[in-house]
Design an enzyme around this catalytic site. Sequence first.
Site, short mmCIF file in Angstrom:
data_model
loop_
_atom_site.label_atom_id
_atom_site.label_comp_id
_atom_site.label_asym_id
_atom_site.label_seq_id
_atom_site.Cartn_x
_atom_site.Cartn_y
_atom_site.Cartn_z
N HIS A 114 16.70 26.97 15.27
CA HIS A 114 17.28 26.44 16.50
C HIS A 114 18.63 27.08 16.82
CE1 HIS A 114 14.18 23.35 16.80
NE2 HIS A 114 14.29 23.24 15.48
N ARG A 170 53.10 19.78 0.74
CA ARG A 170 53.12 18.97 1.95
C ARG A 170 53.63 19.76 3.15
NH1 ARG A 170 52.54 13.55 1.33
NH2 ARG A 170 53.57 13.22 3.32
N TRP A 183 56.62 20.99 7.47
CA TRP A 183 55.43 21.53 8.14
C TRP A 183 55.62 21.23 9.61
CZ3 TRP A 183 50.58 19.35 10.14
CH2 TRP A 183 49.60 20.32 10.32
N LYS A 197 48.82 19.15 2.61
CA LYS A 197 47.95 18.36 1.76
C LYS A 197 47.58 17.02 2.38
CE LYS A 197 45.73 17.40 -2.02
NZ LYS A 197 44.49 18.13 -2.32
N LYS A 221 35.84 25.01 2.26
CA LYS A 221 36.68 25.57 1.21
C LYS A 221 36.95 27.05 1.46
CE LYS A 221 37.88 22.22 -0.93
NZ LYS A 221 37.87 21.66 0.41
N GLU A 246 31.03 21.37 3.00
CA GLU A 246 32.20 21.43 2.14
C GLU A 246 32.43 22.84 1.61
OE1 GLU A 246 35.51 20.40 -0.25
OE2 GLU A 246 34.66 19.66 1.62
N ASN A 265 59.75 12.72 8.02
CA ASN A 265 58.33 13.09 8.00
C ASN A 265 57.64 12.24 9.05
OD1 ASN A 265 55.69 13.83 7.36
ND2 ASN A 265 55.55 12.41 5.64
N GLY A 266 56.96 12.86 10.01
CA GLY A 266 56.27 12.10 11.03
C GLY A 266 56.51 12.67 12.42
N GLU A 304 39.40 27.41 4.40
CA GLU A 304 40.75 26.94 4.09
C GLU A 304 41.57 27.97 3.34
OE1 GLU A 304 40.86 22.17 3.52
OE2 GLU A 304 39.70 23.26 2.04
N CYS A 325 55.46 16.45 5.99
CA CYS A 325 56.62 17.06 5.35
C CYS A 325 56.90 16.33 4.05
CB CYS A 325 57.84 16.98 6.27
SG CYS A 325 57.57 17.67 7.92
#
Length: 617
Positions: free
Chosen positions: A506, A27, A75, A612, A487, A483, A101-102, A490, A2
């Site tokens: 395989h 955030r 968040w 983030k 992307k 990566e 935050n936490g 996301e 947050c």
Amino acid sequence: MCGIIGYVGGRKPIPILLDGLRRLEYRGYDSAGLAVVDEQDRLELRRASGKLHNLEEAVRLAPIDGWYGIGHTRWATHGRPTEENAHPHRDSNGDIVVVHNGIVENYLSLKQELEAEGHVFKTETDTEIIPHLIEKHFQGNLEEAVRKAVNQLRGVFAIAAISRRDPGKIVAARNGPPVVVGLGEGEYFVASDVPAILSHTRDVFFLHDGDLAVLSKDGVRLMDFSGRPIKRQVSHILWDPIMAEKGGYKHFMLKEIFEQPRAVRDTMLGRVGQESGRVFLDEMQIQPKEFAGFQNVRIVACGTSWHAALAGKFMIERLARLPVEVDYGSEFRYRDPIVGPETLTVLISQSGETADTLAAQREAKLKGSKTLSICNVMGSMISREAAGTLLTHAGPEIGVASTKAFTAQLTALFILAMSLGQSRGRLAHDESVCLAQELLRIPGKLESVLSEDAQYDELVKWLFKASDFLYLGRGIHYPIALEGALKLKEISYIHAEGYPAGEMKHGPNALIDETLPTVVLATADPDDEASVLRYEKTLSNIQEVKARGGKVLAIATEGMNEVSKSADNVIFVPPTRELLLPILEVVPLQLLAYHIAVRRGCDVDQPRNLAKSVTVE
């Protein structure tokens, strides 16, 4: 994850708080709220679910005013993202409010104790127990009540609290998530991240775990959780506030993609001698003799940083001939890792505050390993606890999906690999000079890649409707395939999977049909025999996909045109050394994901369910 903002000073707080929340919205953006105290010591709150504009509308419809206050963008971790669960939260009497935050791990037991004492709770959140706990200890002094309260909390938390019964103060505390205090002229700020206050001051200091700060018009006082006065060093942030704005781009992510030449250039600045090929890591408390004596390297990271770590494994093993293992930060400390004084443990984190990576760092140190951090935030917790730090000078990265921080991390890892190779006598002088000179050419080559941005508008017309993607790469290019897939997932919400190209037979071959786009990293260093052999094997993989009716988009090296005979589309990047190709080839994958997401109407900068900086486990 947050965002917290607080202000006390001579100006109206509401515009400052809302502006700070706007810069912290990366955030968290499930809900937002703020609280202010006016000249009559009345405490007013406004909260709203959803994105920040809902809070702005709530303030417009029911204006409030004051002379200091705190704000929060959320968040959700405990409790749904509703207005009721939005921060700030208050005590039973409405005299104390807290933003947090936490995660408070022992909130259920504390809640039961407080309920037994007559406290009444109104929300589903773990945060609500904090103002009630402060109320329990309050005897006229807010910082003393906060200090007693935080000593009862277990977990990770950053908080800011105000009370109309002890006016003129903001009390902030840290145990895990980041807290930065800004120093102005007769005004003071507290926030979760520097960009929230950068337009007001560049003089800041970062709270350490166990620190408590008291902000008032008269200044800032610091103490630890036991009440002992402490001091922290003030840093002068060099970031221009304009760097944190979009700068004319449609999205922060696109701006940050185009900032990569500068980010890479700034990360190598002053660290690599073009004529000598020597690497200078002056910010280390690790001596060259120690670098030479390490027997193995452990790299720990999460998310995009983990993909950089995996590429770094190839760089270090190739240039320094040291065995390297790569771990997820979230897994490292739970398996009793085998590290000791013979191990260099490298922690990679954009924010320098990633909870899992920080926990891994502490585990490694307990076992006697020297730790080195690669991060983008000066003064962050991971950098403070490391024996040395390679700062990636990417500047603020606001888009949730990391771009310029990733290429800066690759640059830092390459520099570290060169340094280890030189310390161990494994990297010859002539090779060092060649590598250094080629590294210094990379920013210009990145600009060349970015100049071809217009091709993606046409390219994505046949890609954006796909429901699945496959990304393939060999060797050091496999982490870049991972990566690229990340992307796309996301920001476009398309399922995508990265895979080693040699593993196609395989399992993944079963997925291929005309509806599955396959993105293949088919770059190579034409002067490297092993690289050319890998490239030829990758061409065979493209033929496998085409034989099964699949569509192929290839990323290839200019001048190596064989791939054009089989791939449906090819994006070319300039030639460079094998270990530097990832810095160039990831950019088309970033742009591809960006343009697909825009075409699908997705929120590029703030993808759903993500934040983030992951500052809680």
